[in-house]
Write a protein that holds these residues in place. Structure first.
Motif, PDB file in Angstrom:
ATOM      1  N   ASP A   1       0.828  -1.209   0.000  1.00  0.00           N
ATOM      2  CA  ASP A   1       0.000   0.000   0.000  1.00  0.00           C
ATOM      3  C   ASP A   1       0.860   1.256   0.000  1.00  0.00           C
ATOM      4  OD1 ASP A   1      -2.351  -1.422  -0.060  1.00  0.00           O
ATOM      5  OD2 ASP A   1      -2.735  -1.267   2.102  1.00  0.00           O
ATOM      6  N   GLU A   2       1.919   1.245   0.804  1.00  0.00           N
ATOM      7  CA  GLU A   2       2.807   2.407   0.851  1.00  0.00           C
ATOM      8  C   GLU A   2       3.556   2.595  -0.465  1.00  0.00           C
ATOM      9  OE1 GLU A   2       5.304   1.834   4.242  1.00  0.00           O
ATOM     10  OE2 GLU A   2       3.737   2.398   5.688  1.00  0.00           O
ATOM     11  N   ALA A   3       3.983   1.481  -1.065  1.00  0.00           N
ATOM     12  CA  ALA A   3       4.702   1.565  -2.334  1.00  0.00           C
ATOM     13  C   ALA A   3       3.809   2.106  -3.443  1.00  0.00           C
ATOM     14  CB  ALA A   3       5.262   0.199  -2.712  1.00  0.00           C
ATOM     15  N   LEU A   4       2.564   1.681  -3.467  1.00  0.00           N
ATOM     16  CA  LEU A   4       1.649   2.118  -4.522  1.00  0.00           C
ATOM     17  C   LEU A   4       1.358   3.614  -4.452  1.00  0.00           C
ATOM     18  CD1 LEU A   4      -0.892  -0.854  -4.600  1.00  0.00           C
ATOM     19  CD2 LEU A   4       0.858  -0.297  -6.301  1.00  0.00           C
ATOM     20  N   LYS A   5       1.528   4.194  -3.271  1.00  0.00           N
ATOM     21  CA  LYS A   5       1.304   5.629  -3.137  1.00  0.00           C
ATOM     22  C   LYS A   5       2.400   6.450  -3.811  1.00  0.00           C
ATOM     23  CE  LYS A   5      -1.072   5.239   1.336  1.00  0.00           C
ATOM     24  NZ  LYS A   5      -0.957   5.546   2.792  1.00  0.00           N
ATOM     25  N   ILE A   6       3.601   5.895  -3.906  1.00  0.00           N
ATOM     26  CA  ILE A   6       4.731   6.692  -4.393  1.00  0.00           C
ATOM     27  C   ILE A   6       5.275   6.237  -5.754  1.00  0.00           C
ATOM     28  CG2 ILE A   6       5.440   7.347  -2.070  1.00  0.00           C
ATOM     29  CD1 ILE A   6       7.594   5.210  -2.175  1.00  0.00           C
ATOM     30  N   LEU A   7       4.983   5.000  -6.163  1.00  0.00           N
ATOM     31  CA  LEU A   7       5.492   4.527  -7.449  1.00  0.00           C
ATOM     32  C   LEU A   7       4.692   5.129  -8.597  1.00  0.00           C
ATOM     33  CD1 LEU A   7       6.099   0.731  -6.713  1.00  0.00           C
ATOM     34  CD2 LEU A   7       7.839   2.506  -7.051  1.00  0.00           C
ATOM     35  N   PRO A   8       5.362   5.481  -9.703  1.00  0.00           N
ATOM     36  CA  PRO A   8       4.639   6.018 -10.863  1.00  0.00           C
ATOM     37  C   PRO A   8       3.593   5.047 -11.380  1.00  0.00           C
ATOM     38  CG  PRO A   8       7.012   6.316 -11.109  1.00  0.00           C
ATOM     39  CD  PRO A   8       6.815   5.422  -9.927  1.00  0.00           C
ATOM     40  N   ARG A   9       2.477   5.567 -11.822  1.00  0.00           N
ATOM     41  CA  ARG A   9       1.379   4.711 -12.270  1.00  0.00           C
ATOM     42  C   ARG A   9       1.731   3.930 -13.530  1.00  0.00           C
ATOM     43  NH1 ARG A   9      -4.456   7.737 -11.411  1.00  0.00           N
ATOM     44  NH2 ARG A   9      -4.300   7.999  -9.140  1.00  0.00           N
ATOM     45  N   ASP A  10       2.639   4.476 -14.349  1.00  0.00           N
ATOM     46  CA  ASP A  10       2.920   3.837 -15.632  1.00  0.00           C
ATOM     47  C   ASP A  10       3.997   2.762 -15.543  1.00  0.00           C
ATOM     48  OD1 ASP A  10       5.006   5.552 -15.125  1.00  0.00           O
ATOM     49  OD2 ASP A  10       5.156   6.326 -17.171  1.00  0.00           O
ATOM     50  N   THR A  11       4.386   2.339 -14.326  1.00  0.00           N
ATOM     51  CA  THR A  11       5.374   1.273 -14.192  1.00  0.00           C
ATOM     52  C   THR A  11       4.684  -0.067 -14.006  1.00  0.00           C
ATOM     53  OG1 THR A  11       5.546   1.563 -11.798  1.00  0.00           O
ATOM     54  CG2 THR A  11       7.105   2.783 -13.160  1.00  0.00           C
ATOM     55  N   GLU A  12       5.323  -1.126 -14.493  1.00  0.00           N
ATOM     56  CA  GLU A  12       4.846  -2.495 -14.296  1.00  0.00           C
ATOM     57  C   GLU A  12       5.374  -2.965 -12.949  1.00  0.00           C
ATOM     58  OE1 GLU A  12       6.311  -6.510 -16.196  1.00  0.00           O
ATOM     59  OE2 GLU A  12       4.951  -5.507 -17.609  1.00  0.00           O
ATOM     60  N   LYS A  13       4.487  -3.162 -12.003  1.00  0.00           N
ATOM     61  CA  LYS A  13       4.881  -3.413 -10.616  1.00  0.00           C
ATOM     62  C   LYS A  13       4.807  -4.908 -10.274  1.00  0.00           C
ATOM     63  CE  LYS A  13       2.887   1.086  -9.583  1.00  0.00           C
ATOM     64  NZ  LYS A  13       2.373   1.262 -10.974  1.00  0.00           N
ATOM     65  N   THR A  14       5.813  -5.368  -9.533  1.00  0.00           N
ATOM     66  CA  THR A  14       5.886  -6.764  -9.114  1.00  0.00           C
ATOM     67  C   THR A  14       6.171  -6.830  -7.621  1.00  0.00           C
ATOM     68  OG1 THR A  14       6.708  -7.473 -11.277  1.00  0.00           O
ATOM     69  CG2 THR A  14       7.106  -8.948  -9.432  1.00  0.00           C
ATOM     70  N   ILE A  15       5.466  -7.704  -6.920  1.00  0.00           N
ATOM     71  CA  ILE A  15       5.780  -7.991  -5.520  1.00  0.00           C
ATOM     72  C   ILE A  15       6.804  -9.121  -5.502  1.00  0.00           C
ATOM     73  CG2 ILE A  15       4.883  -8.853  -3.322  1.00  0.00           C
ATOM     74  CD1 ILE A  15       2.157  -7.664  -4.115  1.00  0.00           C
ATOM     75  N   ALA A  16       7.892  -8.919  -4.769  1.00  0.00           N
ATOM     76  CA  ALA A  16       8.970  -9.916  -4.753  1.00  0.00           C
ATOM     77  C   ALA A  16       9.279 -10.333  -3.324  1.00  0.00           C
ATOM     78  CB  ALA A  16      10.217  -9.351  -5.421  1.00  0.00           C
ATOM     79  N   PHE A  17       9.174 -11.628  -3.057  1.00  0.00           N
ATOM     80  CA  PHE A  17       9.555 -12.181  -1.760  1.00  0.00           C
ATOM     81  C   PHE A  17      11.021 -12.603  -1.829  1.00  0.00           C
ATOM     82  CE2 PHE A  17       4.941 -12.816  -1.793  1.00  0.00           C
ATOM     83  CZ  PHE A  17       4.594 -12.320  -0.539  1.00  0.00           C
ATOM     84  N   TYR A  18      11.856 -11.973  -1.023  1.00  0.00           N
ATOM     85  CA  TYR A  18      13.289 -12.223  -1.033  1.00  0.00           C
ATOM     86  C   TYR A  18      13.754 -12.739   0.325  1.00  0.00           C
ATOM     87  CZ  TYR A  18      13.803  -9.436  -5.359  1.00  0.00           C
ATOM     88  OH  TYR A  18      13.724  -8.957  -6.642  1.00  0.00           O
ATOM     89  N   GLY A  19      14.835 -13.490   0.311  1.00  0.00           N
ATOM     90  CA  GLY A  19      15.557 -13.784   1.545  1.00  0.00           C
ATOM     91  C   GLY A  19      15.521 -15.214   2.006  1.00  0.00           C
TER      92      GLY A  19
END
Length: 334
Positions: free
Chosen positions: A46-64
């Protein structure tokens, strides 16, 4: 024209890991002490979606961690929190990293059901002796099997390798890269070994039982690996650990840690090509190299080290590097 991509990282350090690899301390590497929960997933996205540009292809990545080795109910809680964003179109897909021996038909079915598009396999080496000495707990054949199953199921496949592990050699690392290329991944990550505090490898190093994988050795070997993957048409999407304040502040006690390791390896590749374009007959000459746009700093080397190296080796009067509009390789103008 490809859409710009944005990764929203969710860290699950050590979750699902059945073995403690000698080199690993995910908390120090990622800078996260606790693995994420489903609520953390929602808050982070939710926090990321507030600041990332709308025209980017967004992916959630589980790392670690080794995501698919986490108990299945915990996997589903995390994936359920993430997939709602895929279903409403705000997120393009989900990616995660895991172990080769934690992939089977049931796992693949679950990942497809929850909108996972990309799986990164932490293979590290295709040499069983290296894997055993590093306490990986899986074999090279496990990696071949898992990679084939994921590719056949339509996932984007990323393979991760390390160099300089216990019992590793440059020849073994090169063979790993060649075997990776034969597995047809969509990309690779290369992580030269860094000695992290509070790991078994750190203790072995302090006792003199592990020879350090030096930065210069890693740069030289990484240049070879980049050549192999470039020739195979496989992108190297990461070279070296992502720099953090903790790693730069002392958690990286030794080994091949550098915030700009990729730049150093690319500069080494350019130095090799510059040497190939010169000979002893060039002594006293003014030499001009042309490189693709944006590559002058790599061709010049860090602190102009490439320029100084070839000037001294070939007794050149001067070396100049210019950009050109077309072409992918370095060329000599005069």
């Amino acid at each position: 024209m490809k859409a710009r991509r944005s990764i929203i990282p969710i860290f699950v350090p050590h979750l699902g890991c059945p073995h403690m690899c000698v080199f690993c301390n995910q908390n120090r590497i990622s800078g996260n002490e606790k693995p994420a929960t489903a609520e953390d997933v929602k808050k982070t996205v939710d926090e990321a979606l507030k600041i990332l540009p709308r025209d980017t292809e967004k992916t959630i990545a589980f790392y670690g961690g080794s995501f698919t080795a986490i108990p299945s109910d915990e996997q589903e809680k995390l994936l359920s929190a993430a997939v709602r964003y895929v279903e409403d179109g705000r997120i393009k897909g989900i990616r995660l990293s895991t172990r080769p021996d934690a992939i089977d038909d049931e796992v693949i079915s679950r990942l497809k059901r929850y909108g996972v598009r990309t799986v990164e396999l932490g293979v590290q080496s295709m040499d069983d002796e290296v894997l055993k000495a590093s306490n990986r707990g899986h074999t090279a054949e496990d990696a071949v099997r898992a990679a084939a199953a994921l590719k056949e199921s339509g996932f984007e496949l990323i393979l991760q390798m390390m160099t300089g592990l216990p019992m590793d050699t440059p020849d073994k690392a090169i063979q790993t890269a060649r075997k990776f290329a034969s597995m047809d991944p969509d990309g690779v990550r290369i992580y030269p070994t860094v000695i992290i505090k509070d790991t078994e490898l750190y203790d072995k190093w302090k006792r003199g039982e592990y020879p350090e994988h030096s930065l210069d050795d890693a740069v030289e070997l990484s240049a070879d690996l980049l050549d192999i993957f470039e020739a195979a048409g496989i992108p190297v999407i990461r070279l070296g650990l992502n720099p953090t304040e903790d790693l730069s502040g002392g958690d990286a006690a030794g080994g091949a840690y550098h915030p700009a390791l990729r730049e150093l390896a690319e500069a080494r590749r350019y130095l090799r090509r510059e040497r190939e374009l010169l000979s002893a007959e060039d002594a006293g000459a003014d030499v001009v190299f042309a490189v693709p746009q944006g590559k002058i700093s790599q061709a010049a080397g860090q602190h102009r080290s490439n320029i100084e190296a070839v000037k001294n080796e070939f007794k050149l009067k001067s070396v100049k590097i210019i950009e050109r509009d077309s072409g992918e390789k370095i060329a000599r103008i005069k």
